[in-house]
Design an enzyme around this catalytic site. Structure first.
Site, mmCIF file in Angstrom:
data_model
loop_
_atom_site.group_PDB
_atom_site.id
_atom_site.type_symbol
_atom_site.label_atom_id
_atom_site.label_comp_id
_atom_site.label_asym_id
_atom_site.label_seq_id
_atom_site.Cartn_x
_atom_site.Cartn_y
_atom_site.Cartn_z
ATOM 1 N N ASP A 214 0.900 -1.218 -0.008
ATOM 2 C CA ASP A 214 -0.079 -0.011 -0.082
ATOM 3 C C ASP A 214 0.891 1.161 -0.101
ATOM 4 O O ASP A 214 1.878 1.292 0.701
ATOM 5 C CB ASP A 214 -0.768 -0.066 1.329
ATOM 6 C CG ASP A 214 -1.978 1.189 1.228
ATOM 7 O OD1 ASP A 214 -3.044 0.853 0.326
ATOM 8 O OD2 ASP A 214 -1.846 1.985 2.284
ATOM 9 N N GLU A 274 1.829 -0.542 -4.984
ATOM 10 C CA GLU A 274 0.733 0.426 -5.167
ATOM 11 C C GLU A 274 1.597 1.982 -5.111
ATOM 12 O O GLU A 274 2.006 2.217 -4.033
ATOM 13 C CB GLU A 274 -0.383 0.589 -4.372
ATOM 14 C CG GLU A 274 -1.340 1.813 -4.804
ATOM 15 C CD GLU A 274 -2.046 2.361 -3.385
ATOM 16 O OE1 GLU A 274 -3.135 2.804 -3.805
ATOM 17 O OE2 GLU A 274 -1.452 2.505 -2.637
#
Ligand code: GLC
Ligand code: CA
Length: 552
Positions: A214, A274
């Site tokens: 993330d 990401e």
């Protein structure tokens, strides 16, 4: 081949399973609710492994299922090495992994290293400790500016709206690039780094095959005083890594350490970043010495348009070649308006503005949206590299744009003073059946209200029904396994500019007619099409797969 050679070939195949995998994203709270408390859970995933195997995915990626106050749908993690009690236990997790592996499905978990939850024991300790203490130094605490330090330390803004700094009772401020309940960790602190290495081993030891990382581009920050302004949140970041918050060169040292952990397993654990970095720099995260793959979100930003698709595919394949990573493709995920809806809106619609009209203005052309989404998905599934699907896209689900304000859970809604609705509309629990209070999600009602139209899109309504979107995805994934070979793509030209046509090694053709008029069907044996063909033509907004050889 000798047994030994066969074993070696299997092992190397296993080590590269991710390169052209189809990965299905599960948003655990919205997937399946095994105990009917309204919230999807780990046992719910286990109960649907058969469904996933029949769909034909290679891997599942689970969004966070860790203990969390759900200030940001679980991306506020209170304990990285446990399961949220409402979602199950570590034993349930092990059972789920075993069931997935038993069905030949790999498991990827989501790691959230930029910030913890404010309920994480480290943050609780930081608040109870003195300014300047070791406990505070795991996070980013600073004195304020202005008289009495009453102004935030810098002008940095949160992705969810408002200042990225919050003041604590003793007068210091802490940084949170997202919600207030998501304090940013200090990655200059060795203890923080070591703890994440430990977490990566913890899940790898439990049999997890890979990690989705993330906000990977935000970990390294330039915190030298005076704090400098950040160029931007996502777009237009400088190409030299000079922004104080995002995409700094030092971030790559962190992931090089992670790679050593991944490679200490057999097969090596995989990872996908990401990283909302400029295209030119995104490949750095995907180097084999780092995470190995990085999401490309370029297809999320395009309209249903031949030139735009062609340009994105060309750029992304070239990017993957730079590092030897394989490309990634995404049309939908838990952060964006579902692509069936996006493609049903007039080109260029501002999706946030549209959501604020409860999806009434402009109107979605649901039929066109589904037709284009099916064509785009079939195109994506023929590309070399990994395809990341988001739960429910195989049902052609639309965004739920008319959720009432009181149902909304995304912190964006509150932090923008109700000026942006946020991402709940793509997180509405899945319809498994056309009957029942929550359409088979559980037996009771679901944590977000589902619209009536979910009945017709449910798994049960589409299962075995010729031409349904579910059956289209099943057949596409089955054929994809058969047809996929080397990671090459050759453009075939000569047709109308509205047609995107490429061929993969071995003679697998993918032809998309983006235009509004039928075009001639090229030679070959039709294997699959996103809409019924009309004689020897490809109808408007349709993708066809053909092979150079007859079916066997
Ligand atoms: C990522 C996640 C998103 C989350 C944010 C903060 O962008 O995909 O859902 O809100 O990070 O963790
Ligand atoms: Ca439940």
């Amino acid at each position: 081949m000798t047994d030994q050679l066969v074993a070696a070939a299997d092992a190397s195949l296993d080590a590269t399973w991710w390169r052209q995998a189809c990965v299905y994203q599960i948003y655990p709270r919205s997937f399946a609710d095994s105990n009917s408390d309204g919230l999807g859970d780990i046992a719910g995933v286990t109960s649907r492994i058969d469904y996933l195997a029949k769909l034909g995915v290679d891997a599942i990626w689970l969004s966070p299922f860790y203990p969390s106050a759900l200030a940001d749908g679980g991306y506020d993690v209170a304990d990285y090495r446990n399961v949220h009690p409402q979602l199950g236990t570590l034993d349930d997790f092990d059972v789920m992994v075993e069931a997935a592996h038993g069905a030949g499905i790999k498991v990827i978990v989501d790691i959230v290293p930029n910030h913890t939850s404010d309920l994480h024991e480290w943050f609780v300790e930081a608040l109870a400790s003195e300014p300047g203490s070791a406990a505070r130094n795991r996070y980013i605490f600073r004195d304020g500016t202005g008289p009495d330090g009453a102004e935030p330390p810098s002008d940095w803004v949160s992705h969810f709206g408002g200042s990225a700094w919050t003041r604590v009772p003793d007068g210091q401020w802490y940084l949170h690039l997202f919600a207030r309940a998501q304090p940013d960790l200090n990655w200059d602190n060795r203890e923080v780094r070591d703890d994440f290495l430990y977490t990566l081993r913890f899940w790898s030891d439990r049999g997890v095959d890979g990690f989705r990382v993330d906000v990977a581009h935000a970990l390294a920050k330039d915190l030298s005083e005076p704090l400098r302004s950040s160029t931007s949140l996502d777009a237009n970041l400088p190409l030299d890594g000079s922004d104080p918050l995002y995409d700094r060169d030092e971030v790559h040292e962190i992931f090089a350490e992670w790679r050593q952990v991944f490679n200490s397993y057999d097969p090596p654990r995989t990872a996908v970043a990401e990283a909302w970095a400029p295209t030119e720099r995104r490949a750095l995260y995907a180097r084999p010495t780092e995470l190995g793959q990085a999401f490309n979100f370029d297809l999320v930003k395009v309209d249903f348009d031949a030139d735009e698709f062609r340009a994105v595919i060309t750029t992304c394949l070239a990017e993957a070649e730079l590092t030897g990573a394989s490309s990634t493709w995404v049309l939908s995920n838990h952060d964006i308006v579902r692509h069936t809806t996006r493609f049903g809106l007039p080109k260029g619609t501002d999706l946030q503005d549209w959501l604020m009209t409860h999806g009434t203005s402009p109107k979605v052309d649901a039929e066109a949206g589904l037709r284009r989404a099916r064509a785009a998905s079939l195109l994506m599934l023929a590309l070399p590299g990994s395809a990341y699907l988001y739960q429910g896209e195989e049902l052609g689900l639309l965004e739920v744009a008319d959720l009432p304000g009181e149902a909304l859970q995304d912190p964006i809604w509150e932090r923008t003073g109700n000026e942006r609705k946020g991402r709940d509309g793509c997180r509405v629990p899945l319809p498994w059946s056309h009957t029942g209070e929550s359409f088979g999600f559980g037996e009771g009602s679901a944590w977000l209200p589902q619209p009536e139209q979910f009945a017709a899109s449910s798994v049960l309504a589409q299962d075995g029904k010729a031409g349904s979107t579910l059956e289209l995805y099943r057949e596409a994934l089955r054929l994809r396994r058969q047809l996929q070979s080397a990671e090459e793509l050759t453009w075939v030209g000569g047709e109308s500019p509205e047609v995107v046509h490429f061929v993969r090694p071995g003679g697998w053709h993918c032809v998309t007619n983006f235009g509004s008029e039928p075009v001639a069907l090229p030679e070959g044996v039709v294997r699959l099409s996103s809409a019924p063909l009309q004689g020897a033509t490809i109808p408007a907004e349709t993708t066809v797969w053909l092979t150079d050889w007859p079916s066997v």
